[in-house]
Every structure is written in structure tokens, then in C-alpha cells.
Design an enzyme around this catalytic site. Structure first.
Site, PDB file in Angstrom:
ATOM      1  N   CYS A 157       4.874   7.032   2.762  1.00 23.96           N
ATOM      2  CA  CYS A 157       3.913   5.933   2.728  1.00 23.96           C
ATOM      3  C   CYS A 157       4.730   4.651   2.584  1.00 23.96           C
ATOM      4  O   CYS A 157       5.407   4.449   1.577  1.00 23.96           O
ATOM      5  CB  CYS A 157       2.989   6.159   1.529  1.00 23.96           C
ATOM      6  N   CYS A 164       0.138  -8.776  -0.341  1.00 21.45           N
ATOM      7  CA  CYS A 164      -0.860  -8.718   0.741  1.00 21.45           C
ATOM      8  C   CYS A 164      -1.814  -9.891   0.607  1.00 21.45           C
ATOM      9  O   CYS A 164      -2.192 -10.273  -0.504  1.00 21.45           O
ATOM     10  CB  CYS A 164      -1.639  -7.404   0.662  1.00 21.45           C
ATOM     11  N   CYS A 168      -8.317  -7.692  -1.293  1.00 22.41           N
ATOM     12  CA  CYS A 168      -9.367  -6.732  -1.633  1.00 22.41           C
ATOM     13  C   CYS A 168      -9.430  -6.624  -3.158  1.00 22.41           C
ATOM     14  O   CYS A 168      -8.396  -6.525  -3.820  1.00 22.41           O
ATOM     15  CB  CYS A 168      -9.084  -5.365  -1.008  1.00 22.41           C
ATOM     16  N   CYS A 382      -2.667   5.398  -3.952  1.00 27.44           N
ATOM     17  CA  CYS A 382      -3.219   4.320  -3.146  1.00 27.44           C
ATOM     18  C   CYS A 382      -3.652   3.155  -4.011  1.00 27.44           C
ATOM     19  O   CYS A 382      -4.352   3.339  -4.995  1.00 27.44           O
ATOM     20  CB  CYS A 382      -4.479   4.790  -2.432  1.00 27.44           C
TER      21      CYS A 382
HETATM   22  N1  SAH Z   1      -3.733  -2.686   3.911  1.00 28.07           N
HETATM   23  C1  SAH Z   1      -4.027  -1.460   4.522  1.00 28.07           C
HETATM   24  C2  SAH Z   1      -3.098  -0.347   4.109  1.00 28.07           C
HETATM   25  C3  SAH Z   1      -2.660  -0.300   2.680  1.00 28.07           C
HETATM   26  S1  SAH Z   1      -3.910   0.092   1.514  1.00 28.07           S
HETATM   27  C4  SAH Z   1      -5.463  -1.072   4.278  1.00 28.07           C
HETATM   28  O1  SAH Z   1      -6.119  -1.704   3.465  1.00 28.07           O
HETATM   29  O2  SAH Z   1      -5.923  -0.160   4.952  1.00 28.07           O
HETATM   30  C5  SAH Z   1      -4.102   1.849   1.790  1.00 28.07           C
HETATM   31  C6  SAH Z   1      -5.431   2.405   1.332  1.00 28.07           C
HETATM   32  O3  SAH Z   1      -5.524   2.367  -0.094  1.00 28.07           O
HETATM   33  C7  SAH Z   1      -6.642   1.655   1.854  1.00 28.07           C
HETATM   34  O4  SAH Z   1      -7.568   2.547   2.425  1.00 28.07           O
HETATM   35  C8  SAH Z   1      -7.232   1.027   0.611  1.00 28.07           C
HETATM   36  O5  SAH Z   1      -8.629   0.870   0.740  1.00 28.07           O
HETATM   37  C9  SAH Z   1      -6.847   2.038  -0.440  1.00 28.07           C
HETATM   38  N2  SAH Z   1      -6.829   1.529  -1.814  1.00 28.07           N
HETATM   39  C10 SAH Z   1      -6.428   0.333  -2.224  1.00 28.07           C
HETATM   40  N3  SAH Z   1      -6.529   0.248  -3.566  1.00 28.07           N
HETATM   41  C11 SAH Z   1      -7.005   1.429  -4.008  1.00 28.07           C
HETATM   42  C12 SAH Z   1      -7.286   1.976  -5.290  1.00 28.07           C
HETATM   43  N4  SAH Z   1      -7.086   1.277  -6.401  1.00 28.07           N
HETATM   44  N5  SAH Z   1      -7.743   3.235  -5.365  1.00 28.07           N
HETATM   45  C13 SAH Z   1      -7.891   3.985  -4.244  1.00 28.07           C
HETATM   46  N6  SAH Z   1      -7.623   3.524  -3.011  1.00 28.07           N
HETATM   47  C14 SAH Z   1      -7.193   2.264  -2.887  1.00 28.07           C
HETATM   48 FE1  SF4 Z   2      -4.157  -5.467   1.301  1.00 30.84          FE
HETATM   49 FE2  SF4 Z   2      -6.688  -4.760   0.943  1.00 30.84          FE
HETATM   50 FE3  SF4 Z   2      -4.932  -2.992   1.961  1.00 30.84          FE
HETATM   51 FE4  SF4 Z   2      -4.785  -3.776  -0.609  1.00 30.84          FE
HETATM   52  S1  SF4 Z   2      -6.456  -2.593   0.354  1.00 30.84           S
HETATM   53  S2  SF4 Z   2      -3.100  -3.570   0.795  1.00 30.84           S
HETATM   54  S3  SF4 Z   2      -5.422  -5.940  -0.469  1.00 30.84           S
HETATM   55  S4  SF4 Z   2      -5.640  -4.915   2.873  1.00 30.84           S
END
Ligand code: SAH
Ligand code: SF4
Length: 408
Positions: A157, A164, A168, A382
Site C-alpha cells: 500500500c 492530502c 475527508c 486505512c
Molecule cells: N485518497 C485515496 C486513497 C487513499 S485512502 C482515496 O481516498 O481513495 C484509502 C482508503 O482508506 C479510502 O477508501 C478511504 O475512504 C479509506 N479511509 C480513510 N480513512 C479511513 C479510516 N479512518 N478508516 C477506514 N478507512 C479509511
Molecule cells: Fe485524501 Fe480523503 Fe483519501 Fe484521506 S480518504 S487520503 S483525505 S482523499
């Protein structure tokens, strides 16, 4: 100096072509000469790619089948980039997290996530090389937990940015904000270094950063990852995960053939905009239209990631809307129960809520898996990734890499 890992094979051919030494016979046209020089440069580029990416040789002098002149030229012009580990830690479940130092003092993280194959009594055959005693990456979980599980898959990963920008609300990297994009060589070298330690089978851009916000560099890195003479990953085994930058999804389909994962995480625009600001720009309808039009090629299915947040998106009404939304899109749903962390108030739903949600989907012929989040004890799961030092907003200087550290 050019970093080797920033070059696709075509880039390297372009650099090598003027160095080609073709014996010119009198009846050769300039075009024929050019074709021959290109062929020779192509052959040399393949040899060099093999040495570095497949044999992990990082000294030009050790590439014994290259001419002395070429080796001198390479030494003077191209540097094989290395990432050094500031820290690395292994979780009880075998997940291995790496904190890399970048040349400007910033840090990024990558994680190796093993997935269990089967218990040894069910398994015949030899112990995989990388699990043998003395290997740098033992790949084993701690003895007292899942003692003798073997790994079917080793997923790397990797990060695409320092921090970023997408903000989010539930994501630790998002809270950090964007510091900078990673260069091509910084992306590729994460895989290169991990591969030197373990037989990585899959790559997911699910570490720090929004890969499609760093579009050109990520596309180029993917080209190197899937080049058969480069890191040689199958297209299906490289997955870009995006929060939903719609124009970039459209361009991606035209530029490079890798798998796509989309972080949906909500079933109404109102709810999704609350946790993912990107939704205000490209709402669910626009996002799903881009998914419908994505050229799936040999990957067949888009993965919809769905982070489950207690009381926010985990109801049966959500499940019902989800089924409706993705109908007709060749896809599967990956439910990710929220990984709690100190940076956010959200809560993880109960296991039962997750199971009921999943069952609702399965009963309606939607493929739905629940991601067993790995590495939670070392914040490698994640959304738990962020650089430990020098964060973009400068507020959090330390995070718990804790006491259980091991140097690689
Ligand atoms: N920026 C990209 C990839 C990195 S985040 C994206 O957002 O897809 C990878 C995954 O982790 C995403 O699906 C995101 O929704 C999830 N994610 C982020 N924070 C999380 C958390 N605290 N618990 C579980 N999943 C999370
Ligand atoms: Fe960026 Fe959102 Fe992915 Fe986190 S979940 S890495 S803030 S795009």
C-alpha cells in the site's frame, strides 16, 4: 543527475539512442540507421531495467554485460534512487509499516499487508523463500498470535503525496492537509524497496494522498510498475484508489490500464458532502457516470470502497440506496469499518451492523466484502497513515510509532 526510477523505458531509450554505436555501412539510409540505433538503445534499456528492477542491482559497475563506456555514462548521468527507512514496525497480524525519509526531510509511509493463505496442516509444499529464517523480511506475524499462517498475497500500500488536500473528515491523512506531491521516482522507489524485502504481489495506491490529484506522476509510475521489463506487475494487480476526481478518472482510462477503486463512502449527496468535500464539486451522479464510462478492460470490475461510520452511513436505507446507485456497473463493494483514531470523533459501527449491511448487499447479488483492517495496533490501517514529523499544518509533531520499533 537524473533519477533512474523517474524514467519509463521509453524515456531511457530516448536518452540512450544518441549513444548507440552503429557501424555504418555505405548503403544504409539515415532512416535505416535510426531504426538500428533505436533497436540497440531499446535492447540496452531492457538490460538496465532487468538489472535494477528484477535483479535489484544498484551499482552500475556490477552490470557486467554493459560496455565500460556505457557504465561510465550511466554513472555520470543517472542515479539509482534509494529511500531510507527512518523507522519500520510490524504489527501482530504481520502488517509491516515503513516510514521513509525523503531528501527534503519530509516523510511518507508505505505498508505491506499480507493476506493469509491457510493453516500449515492444510498446506503442502515448500516454505516460501521469504518466510525462511534469516530473511530480512520474515513476513510472519508475531508468534503468539497467528503463528504459522502463510501469505497468499503481499499487498504493498503506497503513498502518492505527502499529506492530502482532499480533507475527508474521517481520514488522518486528510486532517494533515497537503504538503507536496511525490515525484515519480519517490512513488516507484517505495515499491522497489519493498520488493527487495518481500515478494510483493499487489500494489494499491491507498497510502497517503489522492493519487489522481498527482495525476501525471502517478500515471508514469504505473507505466513503470506494469512494464514487463520493469517491476512487471500485472495490470489487474495495480489499483488506484480515488476519492472521486471525476475529470481525472476520465483521463486515467485513456492513459494507463490499471484497476480502479472509488471511495464512495456515502449514498446521498448531502451525507457524502458532509464527510468528503470533493462531493461538492463532483457529486455522486457525476462520479458514477464516470465509473460507468470507465474502460474496464481486463479488470472487469470497479471496487467501491465504503468506509462505514456509525450512525452516518451504516443503515439499511443506505444499503438499499447503495444497491440502486451501483446497479449496472460491473463492480464489487469493499466495506471498511471505520478505523478509529485520535484525530476524529467518528465511531466504528458494531460488527453486527457491518454484517447486516453486508448481508443486505449479498442478498441482492452485490459482491460485498468486509475489509479486515490490518495493522491497527501500529496505525497502519486505512486512513491511519500520516507522516510523523513535520506535518503540513505543523501541529502534530509526533504520533505513536511507540516503543515496539524495529530497524530493517
Ligand atoms: N485518497 C485515496 C486513497 C487513499 S485512502 C482515496 O481516498 O481513495 C484509502 C482508503 O482508506 C479510502 O477508501 C478511504 O475512504 C479509506 N479511509 C480513510 N480513512 C479511513 C479510516 N479512518 N478508516 C477506514 N478507512 C479509511
Ligand atoms: Fe485524501 Fe480523503 Fe483519501 Fe484521506 S480518504 S487520503 S483525505 S482523499
Amino acid at each position: 543527475m537524473i533519477y533512474f526510477q523517474s524514467l519509463t523505458r521509453n524515456d531511457l531509450i530516448t536518452l540512450l539512442q544518441p549513444l548507440s554505436q552503429i557501424k555504418r555501412s555505405s548503403d544504409m539510409t539515415p532512416d535505416q540507421l535510426e531504426v538500428k540505433a533505436h533497436r540497440q538503445a531499446n535492447y540496452r534499456a531492457q538490460q538496465i531495467f532487468h538489472w535494477v528492477y528484477q535483479r535489484h542491482v544498484t551499482e552500475w559497475d556490477e552490470m557486467t554485460d554493459l560496455s565500460k563506456d556505457l557504465r561510465v555514462w550511466l554513472k555520470e548521468n543517472i542515479q539509482i534512487f534509494r529511500l531510507s527507512t527512518r523507522q519500520s514496525r510490524q504489527a501482530m497480524d504481520g502488517t509491516h509499516k515503513f516510514l521513509w525519509d525523503l531528501v527534503d526531510g519530509k516523510t511518507i509511509e508505505s505498508v505491506i499487508i499480507p493476506s493469509a493463505l491457510q493453516e500449515p496442516e492444510q498446506e503442502l509444499g515448500q516454505e516460501p523463500e521469504f518466510q525462511k529464517e534469516g530473511n530480512a523480511f520474515a513476513g510472519r506475524p508475531a508468534k503468539e498470535t497467528v503463528q504459522s499462517v502463510r501469505w497468499k498475497r503481499l499487498t504493498a500500500c503506497i503513498s502518492s503525496q505527502v499529506g492530502c488536500a482532499m480533507a475527508c473528515k474521517f481520514c488522518l491523512t486528510g486532517i494533515q492537509g497537503l504538503d507536496r506531491h511525490l515525484a515519480v521516482h519517490e512513488i516507484v522507489t517505495q515499491v522497489f524497496e519493498l520488493r527487495k524485502q518481500a515478494p510483493i504481489t499487489n500494489i494499491v495506491f491507498m497510502g497517503m494522498g489522492e493519487p489522481l490529484h498527482n495525476f501525471e506522476n502517478v500515471v508514469k509510475a504505473c507505466e513503470i510498475l506494469i512494464d514487463q521489463h520493469g517491476l512487471n506487475f500485472s495490470k489487474r494487480k495495480v489499483t488506484i484508489s480515488t476519492s472521486g476526481i471525476v475529470p481525472a478518472i476520465e483521463s486515467l482510462g485513456k492513459r494507463v490500464d490499471v484497476s480502479l477503486a472509488v471511495s464512495l463512502n456515502g449514498t446521498t449527496d448531502e451525507g457524502r458532502s458532509l464527510i468528503m468535500p470533493v462531493n461538492k464539486k463532483w457529486n455522486i451522479e457525476k462520479l458514477l457516470n464516470a465509473c460507468r464510462n470507465y474502460p474496464l478492460g481486463s479488470h472487469r470490475r470497479i471496487t467501491f470502497e465504503y468506509v462505514m461510520l456509525q450512525g452516518l452511513n451504516d443503515s439499511l436505507e443506505d444499503a438499499q440506496r447503495l444497491v440502486g446507485l451501483i446497479r449496472g456497473i460491473p463492480s464489487k463493494v469493499n466495506l471498511i469499518p471505520f478505523n478509529e483514531h485520535s484525530g476524529s470523533e467518528f465511531k466504528r459501527p458494531s460488527d453486527q451492523t457491518v454484517r447486516i449491511f453486508q448481508k443486505y448487499l449479498l442478498d441482492r447479488q452485490v459482491t460485498a466484502t468486509v475489509r479486515i483492517s490490518r495493522g491497527r495496533d501500529i496505525l497502519a490501517a486505512c486512513g491511519q497513515l500520516r507522516s510523523v514529523f513535520g506535518t503540513a499544518r505543523g501541529t502534530e509533531k509526533h504520533l505513536d510509532w511507540g516503543s515496539n520499533q524495529s530497524a530493517v
